[in-house]
Design a protein around this motif. Sequence first.
Motif, PDB file in Angstrom:
ATOM      1  N   ILE A  58      25.273  73.932  -7.986  1.00 14.23           N
ATOM      2  CA  ILE A  58      24.595  72.885  -7.243  1.00 14.23           C
ATOM      3  C   ILE A  58      23.413  72.425  -8.085  1.00 14.23           C
ATOM      4  CG2 ILE A  58      25.370  73.539  -4.938  1.00 14.23           C
ATOM      5  CD1 ILE A  58      22.773  75.070  -4.513  1.00 14.23           C
ATOM      6  N   LYS A  59      23.138  71.120  -8.042  1.00  9.80           N
ATOM      7  CA  LYS A  59      22.122  70.529  -8.907  1.00  9.80           C
ATOM      8  C   LYS A  59      20.708  70.921  -8.483  1.00  9.80           C
ATOM      9  CE  LYS A  59      20.739  66.088 -10.800  1.00  9.80           C
ATOM     10  NZ  LYS A  59      20.994  64.651 -10.821  1.00  9.80           N
ATOM     11  N   ASN A  60      20.473  70.978  -7.177  1.00 14.84           N
ATOM     12  CA  ASN A  60      19.139  71.264  -6.638  1.00 14.84           C
ATOM     13  C   ASN A  60      19.189  72.454  -5.700  1.00 14.84           C
ATOM     14  OD1 ASN A  60      17.832  68.748  -7.643  1.00 14.84           O
ATOM     15  ND2 ASN A  60      19.310  67.787  -6.275  1.00 14.84           N
ATOM     16  N   ASP A  61      18.033  73.046  -5.449  1.00 13.92           N
ATOM     17  CA  ASP A  61      17.926  74.027  -4.386  1.00 13.92           C
ATOM     18  C   ASP A  61      18.197  73.288  -3.076  1.00 13.92           C
ATOM     19  OD1 ASP A  61      17.143  75.794  -6.366  1.00 13.92           O
ATOM     20  OD2 ASP A  61      15.022  75.730  -5.818  1.00 13.92           O
ATOM     21  N   ILE A  62      18.966  73.906  -2.193  1.00 15.30           N
ATOM     22  CA  ILE A  62      19.393  73.266  -0.949  1.00 15.30           C
ATOM     23  C   ILE A  62      18.937  74.115   0.243  1.00 15.30           C
ATOM     24  CG2 ILE A  62      21.401  72.580   0.451  1.00 15.30           C
ATOM     25  CD1 ILE A  62      21.122  70.879  -2.046  1.00 15.30           C
ATOM     26  N   SER A  81      17.861  77.942   6.124  1.00 17.52           N
ATOM     27  CA  SER A  81      17.994  78.934   5.067  1.00 17.52           C
ATOM     28  C   SER A  81      18.187  78.185   3.750  1.00 17.52           C
ATOM     29  CB  SER A  81      19.143  79.901   5.336  1.00 17.52           C
ATOM     30  OG  SER A  81      20.347  79.213   5.508  1.00 17.52           O
ATOM     31  N   THR A  82      17.685  78.764   2.684  1.00 13.75           N
ATOM     32  CA  THR A  82      17.672  78.086   1.388  1.00 13.75           C
ATOM     33  C   THR A  82      18.631  78.753   0.409  1.00 13.75           C
ATOM     34  OG1 THR A  82      15.391  77.404   1.747  1.00 13.75           O
ATOM     35  CG2 THR A  82      16.188  77.333  -0.523  1.00 13.75           C
ATOM     36  N   TYR A  83      19.317  77.903  -0.363  1.00 11.91           N
ATOM     37  CA  TYR A  83      20.225  78.352  -1.421  1.00 11.91           C
ATOM     38  C   TYR A  83      19.662  77.819  -2.733  1.00 11.91           C
ATOM     39  CZ  TYR A  83      23.179  79.674   2.377  1.00 11.91           C
ATOM     40  OH  TYR A  83      23.641  80.266   3.510  1.00 11.91           O
ATOM     41  N   TYR A  84      19.458  78.712  -3.686  1.00  6.59           N
ATOM     42  CA  TYR A  84      18.826  78.360  -4.953  1.00  6.59           C
ATOM     43  C   TYR A  84      19.876  78.059  -6.009  1.00  6.59           C
ATOM     44  CZ  TYR A  84      14.780  80.086  -2.502  1.00  6.59           C
ATOM     45  OH  TYR A  84      13.800  80.255  -1.567  1.00  6.59           O
ATOM     46  N   SER A  85      19.681  76.950  -6.718  1.00 10.08           N
ATOM     47  CA  SER A  85      20.670  76.492  -7.693  1.00 10.08           C
ATOM     48  C   SER A  85      20.924  77.530  -8.777  1.00 10.08           C
ATOM     49  CB  SER A  85      20.252  75.157  -8.298  1.00 10.08           C
ATOM     50  OG  SER A  85      18.999  75.265  -8.926  1.00 10.08           O
ATOM     51  N   GLU A  86      19.903  78.243  -9.196  1.00  4.36           N
ATOM     52  CA  GLU A  86      20.081  79.222 -10.279  1.00  4.36           C
ATOM     53  C   GLU A  86      20.907  80.431  -9.844  1.00  4.36           C
ATOM     54  OE1 GLU A  86      15.953  81.768  -9.969  1.00  4.36           O
ATOM     55  OE2 GLU A  86      15.896  79.849 -10.997  1.00  4.36           O
ATOM     56  N   HIS A  99      17.864  80.973  18.382  1.00  7.63           N
ATOM     57  CA  HIS A  99      17.451  81.325  19.734  1.00  7.63           C
ATOM     58  C   HIS A  99      17.122  80.048  20.500  1.00  7.63           C
ATOM     59  CE1 HIS A  99      17.295  85.562  18.782  1.00  7.63           C
ATOM     60  NE2 HIS A  99      16.687  85.239  17.655  1.00  7.63           N
ATOM     61  N   ILE A 100      17.712  79.907  21.682  1.00  5.20           N
ATOM     62  CA  ILE A 100      17.454  78.739  22.520  1.00  5.20           C
ATOM     63  C   ILE A 100      17.086  79.217  23.923  1.00  5.20           C
ATOM     64  CG2 ILE A 100      18.949  77.188  21.201  1.00  5.20           C
ATOM     65  CD1 ILE A 100      21.081  77.600  23.391  1.00  5.20           C
ATOM     66  N   SER A 101      16.464  78.337  24.692  1.00  6.12           N
ATOM     67  CA  SER A 101      16.017  78.737  26.026  1.00  6.12           C
ATOM     68  C   SER A 101      16.868  78.167  27.156  1.00  6.12           C
ATOM     69  CB  SER A 101      14.550  78.325  26.222  1.00  6.12           C
ATOM     70  OG  SER A 101      14.419  76.936  26.053  1.00  6.12           O
ATOM     71  N   VAL A 102      17.834  77.312  26.836  1.00  8.51           N
ATOM     72  CA  VAL A 102      18.708  76.730  27.865  1.00  8.51           C
ATOM     73  C   VAL A 102      20.160  76.817  27.409  1.00  8.51           C
ATOM     74  CG1 VAL A 102      16.961  75.162  28.775  1.00  8.51           C
ATOM     75  CG2 VAL A 102      18.441  74.391  26.932  1.00  8.51           C
ATOM     76  N   LYS A 103      21.093  76.756  28.355  1.00  6.49           N
ATOM     77  CA  LYS A 103      22.513  76.879  28.028  1.00  6.49           C
ATOM     78  C   LYS A 103      23.233  75.550  27.889  1.00  6.49           C
ATOM     79  CE  LYS A 103      23.441  81.376  30.087  1.00  6.49           C
ATOM     80  NZ  LYS A 103      24.270  82.117  31.020  1.00  6.49           N
ATOM     81  N   ASN A 104      22.603  74.441  28.256  1.00  3.38           N
ATOM     82  CA  ASN A 104      23.300  73.148  28.274  1.00  3.38           C
ATOM     83  C   ASN A 104      23.308  72.500  26.882  1.00  3.38           C
ATOM     84  OD1 ASN A 104      20.521  72.727  28.459  1.00  3.38           O
ATOM     85  ND2 ASN A 104      20.715  70.884  29.686  1.00  3.38           N
ATOM     86  N   ILE A 105      24.102  73.069  25.991  1.00  4.60           N
ATOM     87  CA  ILE A 105      24.185  72.609  24.606  1.00  4.60           C
ATOM     88  C   ILE A 105      25.126  71.417  24.522  1.00  4.60           C
ATOM     89  CG2 ILE A 105      24.941  73.228  22.280  1.00  4.60           C
ATOM     90  CD1 ILE A 105      24.141  76.123  23.012  1.00  4.60           C
ATOM     91  N   ALA A 106      24.629  70.311  23.935  1.00  2.00           N
ATOM     92  CA  ALA A 106      25.443  69.109  23.762  1.00  2.00           C
ATOM     93  C   ALA A 106      26.004  69.017  22.350  1.00  2.00           C
ATOM     94  CB  ALA A 106      24.631  67.861  24.080  1.00  2.00           C
ATOM     95  N   LYS A 107      25.196  69.392  21.349  1.00  3.25           N
ATOM     96  CA  LYS A 107      25.672  69.325  19.965  1.00  3.25           C
ATOM     97  C   LYS A 107      24.899  70.290  19.085  1.00  3.25           C
ATOM     98  CE  LYS A 107      22.833  65.276  19.052  1.00  3.25           C
ATOM     99  NZ  LYS A 107      22.851  63.840  18.866  1.00  3.25           N
ATOM    100  N   ILE A 108      25.551  70.631  17.988  1.00  6.09           N
ATOM    101  CA  ILE A 108      24.967  71.493  16.967  1.00  6.09           C
ATOM    102  C   ILE A 108      25.111  70.739  15.647  1.00  6.09           C
ATOM    103  CG2 ILE A 108      25.114  73.712  15.773  1.00  6.09           C
ATOM    104  CD1 ILE A 108      26.546  74.768  18.359  1.00  6.09           C
ATOM    105  N   ARG A 109      24.008  70.278  15.093  1.00  9.42           N
ATOM    106  CA  ARG A 109      24.050  69.552  13.826  1.00  9.42           C
ATOM    107  C   ARG A 109      23.796  70.509  12.677  1.00  9.42           C
ATOM    108  NH1 ARG A 109      21.001  64.017  15.031  1.00  9.42           N
ATOM    109  NH2 ARG A 109      22.852  62.867  15.640  1.00  9.42           N
ATOM    110  N   ILE A 110      24.608  70.340  11.636  1.00 12.03           N
ATOM    111  CA  ILE A 110      24.461  71.128  10.419  1.00 12.03           C
ATOM    112  C   ILE A 110      24.366  70.157   9.262  1.00 12.03           C
ATOM    113  CG2 ILE A 110      25.548  72.844   8.911  1.00 12.03           C
ATOM    114  CD1 ILE A 110      26.933  73.965  11.383  1.00 12.03           C
ATOM    115  N   TYR A 111      23.288  70.268   8.490  1.00 13.66           N
ATOM    116  CA  TYR A 111      23.125  69.351   7.357  1.00 13.66           C
ATOM    117  C   TYR A 111      22.275  69.994   6.271  1.00 13.66           C
ATOM    118  CZ  TYR A 111      18.616  68.284   9.564  1.00 13.66           C
ATOM    119  OH  TYR A 111      17.366  68.377  10.122  1.00 13.66           O
ATOM    120  N   PRO A 112      22.430  69.507   5.036  1.00 15.88           N
ATOM    121  CA  PRO A 112      21.615  70.010   3.935  1.00 15.88           C
ATOM    122  C   PRO A 112      20.413  69.105   3.701  1.00 15.88           C
ATOM    123  CG  PRO A 112      23.371  68.700   3.037  1.00 15.88           C
ATOM    124  CD  PRO A 112      23.533  68.686   4.542  1.00 15.88           C
TER     125      PRO A 112
END
Length: 115
Positions: A58-62, A81-86, A99-112
């Motif tokens: 990977i070109k950059n730390d993500i 959490s971080t992933y280091y290019s080296e 950890h969340i305080s409510v159960k009514n989850i609509a979406k979980i976004r995952i992005y770098p």
Amino acid sequence: MAKLDLTSKIERLEAFEERLMVSFKSLSAFMDADEDEDDDYIMVDVRGEIHAATGTKIKNDITLVIAIYDTSDRVIGTSESTYYSEDFFGFDTFSESVHISVKNIAKIRIYPKKA
């Protein structure tokens, strides 16, 4: 203890992945279905793989960001959490607990994002 499968609620931001030249695969999310009602927080476990888009580097730390939203579109929990290019070679697996305080989850976004 039964697990509630939340994998269908995962949203990837593929434009972010393309820009940082990574991709997320084999994603899953689970929550304990029979949490004690007296608990203040519920734990959502999110797992998957982060891959280099081309080659083995990977070109950059993500930084991997996980954001959980409720049905009112409010952020109710995050993890990073971080992933280091080296240190990165090809792909890596991750397992994050949010950890969340409510159960009514609509979406979980995952992005770098660039670290």
